[in-house]
Motif scaffolding. Structure first.
Motif, short mmCIF file in Angstrom:
data_model
loop_
_atom_site.label_atom_id
_atom_site.label_comp_id
_atom_site.label_asym_id
_atom_site.label_seq_id
_atom_site.Cartn_x
_atom_site.Cartn_y
_atom_site.Cartn_z
N THR A 232 -27.85 0.85 67.89
CA THR A 232 -27.75 2.11 67.15
C THR A 232 -27.42 3.27 68.09
O THR A 232 -26.74 4.22 67.70
CB THR A 232 -29.03 2.43 66.36
OG1 THR A 232 -30.14 2.30 67.23
CG2 THR A 232 -29.21 1.56 65.15
N ALA A 233 -27.89 3.20 69.34
CA ALA A 233 -27.55 4.26 70.31
C ALA A 233 -26.05 4.29 70.55
O ALA A 233 -25.45 5.37 70.63
CB ALA A 233 -28.30 4.03 71.62
N ASN A 234 -25.43 3.11 70.65
CA ASN A 234 -23.98 3.08 70.85
C ASN A 234 -23.24 3.63 69.64
O ASN A 234 -22.23 4.31 69.77
CB ASN A 234 -23.52 1.64 71.14
CG ASN A 234 -23.77 1.25 72.58
OD1 ASN A 234 -24.05 2.10 73.41
ND2 ASN A 234 -23.68 -0.04 72.86
N LYS A 235 -23.74 3.33 68.45
CA LYS A 235 -23.12 3.86 67.22
C LYS A 235 -23.28 5.39 67.19
O LYS A 235 -22.34 6.11 66.86
CB LYS A 235 -23.83 3.20 66.02
CG LYS A 235 -23.31 3.60 64.67
CD LYS A 235 -22.05 2.80 64.33
CE LYS A 235 -21.45 3.18 62.99
NZ LYS A 235 -20.99 4.56 62.89
N TRP A 236 -24.47 5.85 67.54
CA TRP A 236 -24.74 7.30 67.56
C TRP A 236 -23.82 7.99 68.57
O TRP A 236 -23.29 9.06 68.32
CB TRP A 236 -26.20 7.54 67.93
CG TRP A 236 -26.63 8.96 67.75
CD1 TRP A 236 -27.16 9.53 66.63
CD2 TRP A 236 -26.54 10.02 68.73
NE1 TRP A 236 -27.42 10.86 66.86
CE2 TRP A 236 -27.04 11.19 68.13
CE3 TRP A 236 -26.09 10.08 70.05
CZ2 TRP A 236 -27.11 12.41 68.79
CZ3 TRP A 236 -26.14 11.30 70.71
CH2 TRP A 236 -26.66 12.45 70.09
N MET A 237 -23.60 7.32 69.70
CA MET A 237 -22.73 7.87 70.74
C MET A 237 -21.30 8.00 70.22
O MET A 237 -20.64 9.02 70.42
CB MET A 237 -22.77 6.95 71.96
CG MET A 237 -21.94 7.39 73.12
SD MET A 237 -22.28 6.42 74.57
CE MET A 237 -21.49 4.89 74.18
N GLU A 238 -20.82 6.97 69.50
CA GLU A 238 -19.47 7.04 68.93
C GLU A 238 -19.36 8.19 67.93
O GLU A 238 -18.36 8.90 67.90
CB GLU A 238 -19.15 5.73 68.18
CG GLU A 238 -18.68 4.63 69.08
CD GLU A 238 -18.34 3.36 68.30
OE1 GLU A 238 -18.31 3.39 67.06
OE2 GLU A 238 -18.14 2.33 68.96
N ASP A 239 -20.39 8.38 67.10
CA ASP A 239 -20.33 9.38 66.04
C ASP A 239 -20.55 10.80 66.54
O ASP A 239 -20.02 11.75 65.96
CB ASP A 239 -21.39 9.07 64.97
CG ASP A 239 -21.10 7.76 64.26
OD1 ASP A 239 -19.96 7.29 64.37
OD2 ASP A 239 -22.01 7.21 63.62
N CYS B 15 -31.99 -11.72 81.27
CA CYS B 15 -31.64 -11.17 79.95
C CYS B 15 -32.75 -10.25 79.46
O CYS B 15 -33.93 -10.58 79.56
CB CYS B 15 -31.41 -12.30 78.96
SG CYS B 15 -30.90 -11.71 77.33
N LYS B 16 -32.35 -9.08 78.93
CA LYS B 16 -33.34 -8.12 78.42
C LYS B 16 -33.29 -8.02 76.90
O LYS B 16 -33.92 -7.13 76.32
CB LYS B 16 -33.10 -6.75 79.05
CG LYS B 16 -33.37 -6.73 80.54
CD LYS B 16 -33.07 -5.37 81.14
CE LYS B 16 -33.29 -5.36 82.63
NZ LYS B 16 -32.68 -4.17 83.26
N GLY B 17 -32.50 -8.85 76.26
CA GLY B 17 -32.48 -8.89 74.80
C GLY B 17 -31.96 -7.63 74.14
O GLY B 17 -32.43 -7.25 73.07
N CYS B 18 -30.96 -6.96 74.76
CA CYS B 18 -30.46 -5.70 74.19
C CYS B 18 -29.55 -5.94 72.99
O CYS B 18 -29.26 -5.01 72.24
CB CYS B 18 -29.73 -4.88 75.24
SG CYS B 18 -28.16 -5.57 75.78
N GLU B 19 -29.03 -7.14 72.83
CA GLU B 19 -28.22 -7.56 71.68
C GLU B 19 -26.81 -6.99 71.68
O GLU B 19 -26.10 -7.12 70.68
CB GLU B 19 -28.92 -7.23 70.34
CG GLU B 19 -30.31 -7.84 70.27
CD GLU B 19 -30.99 -7.68 68.92
OE1 GLU B 19 -30.38 -7.06 68.03
OE2 GLU B 19 -32.11 -8.19 68.77
N LEU B 20 -26.36 -6.34 72.76
CA LEU B 20 -24.99 -5.81 72.77
C LEU B 20 -23.97 -6.95 72.74
O LEU B 20 -22.92 -6.83 72.12
CB LEU B 20 -24.76 -4.94 74.01
CG LEU B 20 -25.52 -3.62 74.07
CD1 LEU B 20 -25.08 -2.82 75.28
CD2 LEU B 20 -25.29 -2.80 72.83
N CYS B 21 -24.29 -8.09 73.38
CA CYS B 21 -23.35 -9.22 73.36
C CYS B 21 -23.28 -9.81 71.96
O CYS B 21 -22.22 -10.26 71.53
CB CYS B 21 -23.79 -10.28 74.36
SG CYS B 21 -25.48 -10.85 74.15
#
Lengths: 259, 75
Positions: A232-239, B15-21
């Protein structure tokens, strides 16, 4: 075909670069710092300049970058990384010198050093990670915090009347005659990571050609400081971040890019 | 047309489980389970649908911690 038939050394297409040390990164899960570290080190590995590179770590979350980057590194006082890098480059003009700084370091306490190093056109590379917040100390407002953005010192959002406006330091240094290559990238999707890597590669190439200062801003997330999950942080960054900090080259080969 | 088959090896302890992959995998190969954690307590990623992996390296490129190693072969 079984997985064990695929997992063989001759089929390897991607692995973590050996220019990073084996230490586990100290950053929060999903932090863009890790990706940015890897891109810088992959560039150094591909250019074959590991033994000729000197990095300058800043103060902030990236203060420990000397633990993770397997090149000669030094730590500078808060904000003074570009001044230290200037000294190193002038004493060792044949070395590749880069600074790795966050927005609290480069755009707040180090504004004077940054602007003057850019104005002098020192032949160094600056990697600038902008997450709009002081991440290490607990998510306080930074000069780059967006208007209306909540942080631990602006719990109702930043207002321009009381706290001033966010600073676009990258656009600012692009106006100076000393900078040769100024760009803004991000590392939140595979496509953006690949573009960012090209930009970092170009920044180091410019140093080899003695063209002047290269400045690469990487807009990054700070999911702990923003109180969001990495996705969600990446989505917030895009928006929210990208409309104010648009991605793309700002100055290429010493000429401002016309928009 | 030759089909590309890939495989991802996960360095579980990093792995830190951030789920970006997971969200950046175009084939929905990767997943993690909250109950399966490494020694630091992070739910690490694994290949849920190994047959769909094409070895595009998107997961490894976007991984902040350099956890993933990717192999690819033409079938």
């Amino acid at each position: 075909m079984e997985l064990k038939d695929i997992i063989k050394p001759e089929n390897l297409v991607y692995k973590r670069t050996e220019c990073l040390t084996d230490k586990v990164l100290s950053y929060c899960p999903g932090c863009g710092h890790g990706t940015a570290h890897r891109l810088v080190m992959e560039t150094i590995e591909e250019l074959g300049i590991q033994s000729e590179t000197i990095g300058v770590a800043s103060v902030g979350c990236s203060v420990l970058s000397y633990d993770f980057m397997d090149v000669d590194m030094t730590g500078a006082a808060h904000g003074r990384a570009t001044a230290v890098a200037t000294g190193i480059k002038r004493c060792n003009p044949e070395k590749y010198v880069f600074t790795y700084q966050g927005d609290g370091d480069l755009a707040a306490i180090g504004t004077a050093e940054t602007i003057h190093a850019c104005n002098r056109g020192e032949n160094i590379t600056i990697i600038f990670i902008n997450n709009g917040i002081y991440g290490m100390t607990g998510g306080q407002m930074a000069p780059t915090t967006l208007l209306g953005m909540k942080s631990s010192t602006t719990p109702y959002g930043r207002e321009s009347a009381l706290m001033g406006n966010p600073i676009k330091i990258t656009e600012l240094v692009a106006q100076l005659p000393g900078t040769y290559f100024v760009t803004r990238q991000s590392v939140h999707t595979p496509a953006n990571v690949r573009k960012a890597k090209k930009a970092i590669m170009k920044a180091f190439d410019n140093q080899k050609l003695k063209k002047g200062l290269s400045f690469v801003e990487i807009v990054s997330n700070c999911n702990s400081g923003w109180k969001m999950t990495p996705v969600t942080a990446n989505k917030w960054m895009e928006d929210n971040m990208f409309p104010f900090y648009p991605l793309g080259d700002i100055k290429v080969d010493g000429e401002l890019v016309k928009k | 047309m030759a089909k590309m088959r890939g495989a991802v090896v996960v360095d579980v302890e990093r792995c830190k489980g951030c789920e970006l992959c997971i969200v950046n995998c175009p084939q929905n190969v990767l997943a993690n389970i909250a109950a399966q954690v490494n020694s630091k307590g992070y739910p690490y990623v694994y290949m849920k649908n190994p047959g769909d992996c094409t070895g595009c390296t998107n997961c490894a490129v976007v991984c902040p911690d350099g956890v993933l190693t990717v192999y690819r072969v033409k079938e």
